[in-house]
Design a protein around this motif. Structure first.
Motif, PDB file in Angstrom:
ATOM      1  N   UNK A  70       9.418   3.388   4.830  1.00 29.50           N
ATOM      2  CA  UNK A  70       8.485   4.500   5.045  1.00 29.50           C
ATOM      3  C   UNK A  70       8.736   5.242   6.349  1.00 29.50           C
ATOM      4  N   UNK A  71       9.608   4.738   7.187  1.00 36.18           N
ATOM      5  CA  UNK A  71       9.827   5.363   8.493  1.00 36.18           C
ATOM      6  C   UNK A  71      10.271   6.825   8.400  1.00 36.18           C
ATOM      7  N   UNK A 107       0.537   9.360  11.348  1.00 39.53           N
ATOM      8  CA  UNK A 107       0.073   8.252  12.176  1.00 39.53           C
ATOM      9  C   UNK A 107      -0.595   8.811  13.418  1.00 39.53           C
ATOM     10  N   UNK A 108      -1.484   8.022  13.990  1.00 35.54           N
ATOM     11  CA  UNK A 108      -2.224   8.468  15.160  1.00 35.54           C
ATOM     12  C   UNK A 108      -1.598   8.021  16.472  1.00 35.54           C
ATOM     13  N   UNK A 109      -0.862   6.910  16.425  1.00 37.04           N
ATOM     14  CA  UNK A 109      -0.422   6.291  17.679  1.00 37.04           C
ATOM     15  C   UNK A 109       0.986   5.738  17.534  1.00 37.04           C
ATOM     16  N   UNK A 110       1.737   5.745  18.634  1.00 41.66           N
ATOM     17  CA  UNK A 110       3.093   5.203  18.625  1.00 41.66           C
ATOM     18  C   UNK A 110       3.118   3.737  18.213  1.00 41.66           C
ATOM     19  N   UNK A 111       2.078   2.978  18.562  1.00 41.34           N
ATOM     20  CA  UNK A 111       2.041   1.566  18.186  1.00 41.34           C
ATOM     21  C   UNK A 111       2.015   1.388  16.668  1.00 41.34           C
ATOM     22  N   UNK A 112       1.432   2.347  15.953  1.00 43.54           N
ATOM     23  CA  UNK A 112       1.434   2.283  14.499  1.00 43.54           C
ATOM     24  C   UNK A 112       2.848   2.443  13.950  1.00 43.54           C
ATOM     25  N   UNK A 113       3.669   3.215  14.631  1.00 43.44           N
ATOM     26  CA  UNK A 113       5.061   3.372  14.231  1.00 43.44           C
ATOM     27  C   UNK A 113       5.798   2.041  14.336  1.00 43.44           C
ATOM     28  N   UNK A 130       0.824  -1.208   0.000  1.00 39.22           N
ATOM     29  CA  UNK A 130       0.000   0.000   0.000  1.00 39.22           C
ATOM     30  C   UNK A 130       0.860   1.261   0.000  1.00 39.22           C
ATOM     31  N   UNK A 131       1.965   1.225   0.714  1.00 35.81           N
ATOM     32  CA  UNK A 131       2.776   2.429   0.922  1.00 35.81           C
ATOM     33  C   UNK A 131       3.793   2.676  -0.179  1.00 35.81           C
TER      34      UNK A 131
END
Length: 373
Positions: free
Chosen positions: A166-167, A150-156, A136-137
């Protein structure tokens, strides 16, 4: 659309009143993506250095009407592709590889990770996905987005495993939709009055995502049943309106004594105004829980373990006829966002970094939501 009367058209520079602006392009592939970007655009307010354009890569009535009602300067996708923009905003990965400028991509729901374990159209045999997948990315071996919000650190953490390329583009920015809802909580009584809810009346909002797994299809009797006991508001995913048409949606609900909330805006005010929200695995139910609403589930399909929908299904009972079973879900807001009430400042900083100009001196605005009626 007459190409020649826009600032980008032939001779356009001679027509503009505010010349020399940085150009921002808002890609609206769908109503739901466009509505999410309206949370982002006020971060550019009051800046005479910026001119914003809208474009619709795929013309359909829902997105065209949305763009008209917003009042945006809409240019054809073919015209947009012939120019270079200083910033491109989108809430979808569709068309991202053809974006004519540095792209900031925003999630179009609660969080960047999907609730469903597989792409709906691919069937049960499809490979599991989570929403930050490599395919997707990436396009042609590169990451086309300049900023992936991103919304949340866990998504990172998920991104680091699934697509480390993508980081460098990732920015944990929290959730601007949720921040606006939190800023709107003091206006609950105003929202109730706008919806026509009298003092002492109970308001129940029935929240539905789209597809045949949704409340709207699985529990259609609720719209009549609950209206016998309380004022009822119906919040339907924009894709329901886009796929079936406004006339048909209102026709299906014609004999139900419900407040039908329009798809463009108003659902957040309805959630805040509600005494109980009866919903499904969609983002709107998750946002309701995040702002402290009492929640019940009308239905919930198999969802991805670890997703927000899974967390909600573990904490919230199914509606079996008694609204008194509704519960609040403490700290659910922290599951959605790691940067509560800071999203506007983080996103504006990212936008102006891509624009290449300093941010305005005033604080990033986080305004209450409109009631939409």
């Amino acid at each position: 659309m007459n190409w020649f009367i826009t600032p980008l058209g032939v001779g356009g520079a001679h027509r503009v009143t505010v010349p020399g602006c940085r150009k921002v392009l808002v890609i609206v592939p769908s109503l739901v993506a466009g509505a999410r970007l309206l949370d982002l655009l006020p971060l550019l307010d009051s800046d005479f250095r910026v001119q914003t354009y809208f474009t619709l890569p795929e013309q359909d009535e829902a997105t065209a009407r949305f763009a008209r009602e917003v009042g945006g300067l809409v240019i054809p996708w073919e015209m947009a592709a012939q120019h270079e923009f200083d910033l491109v905003l989108t809430a979808s990965y569709r068309f991202i590889d053809r974006a004519p400028g540095p792209v900031l991509v925003l999630p179009h729901g609660a969080g960047a990770l999907k609730s469903r374990p597989r792409v709906r159209a691919a069937g049960q045999a499809a490979r599991a996905v989570h929403g930050l997948d490599r395919q997707l990315l990436m396009r042609d071996g590169r990451v086309p987005a300049s900023v992936i919000a991103l919304s949340h650190d866990q998504e990172l953490d998920v991104l680091a495993e699934s697509c480390p390329e993508a980081l460098p583009a990732a920015v944990v920015a929290g959730d601007i939709c949720l921040d606006r809802m939190r800023a709107s909580l003091p206006f609950r009584e105003q929202y109730r009055r706008a919806l026509g809810v009298e003092a002492g009346d109970a308001l129940v909002t029935i929240s539905s995502t789209w597809t045949a797994e949704s409340t709207f299809y699985q529990r259609p009797e609720l719209y009549r049943e609950l209206a016998r006991h309380a004022r009822v508001a119906a919040v339907l995913h924009p894709n329901i309106w886009a796929a079936h048409g406004e006339w048909q949606v209102r026709s299906w609900l014609a004999d139900c004594d419900v407040i039908v909330v329009p798809p463009e805006e108003g659902w957040r005010a309805a959630m805040i105004a509600s005494d109980v929200v009866v919903g499904d695995h969609g983002s709107t139910t998750q946002y309701a829980a995040a702002v402290g609403a009492r929640v019940l589930l009308a239905t919930c399909p198999d969802v991805r373990p670890g997703s927000l929908a899974h967390a909600l299904s573990e904490a919230v009972p199914l509606y079996t006829g008694d609204l008194a079973d509704a519960v609040t879900v403490p700290e659910f807001a922290h599951l959605i966002s790691s940067r509560l009430d800071r999203s506007g400042a983080i996103l504006r900083a990212a936008m102006y970094r891509l624009l290449g100009i300093p941010e305005p001196a005033h604080a990033a605005p986080i305004s209450p939501v409109r009631h939409g009626r």
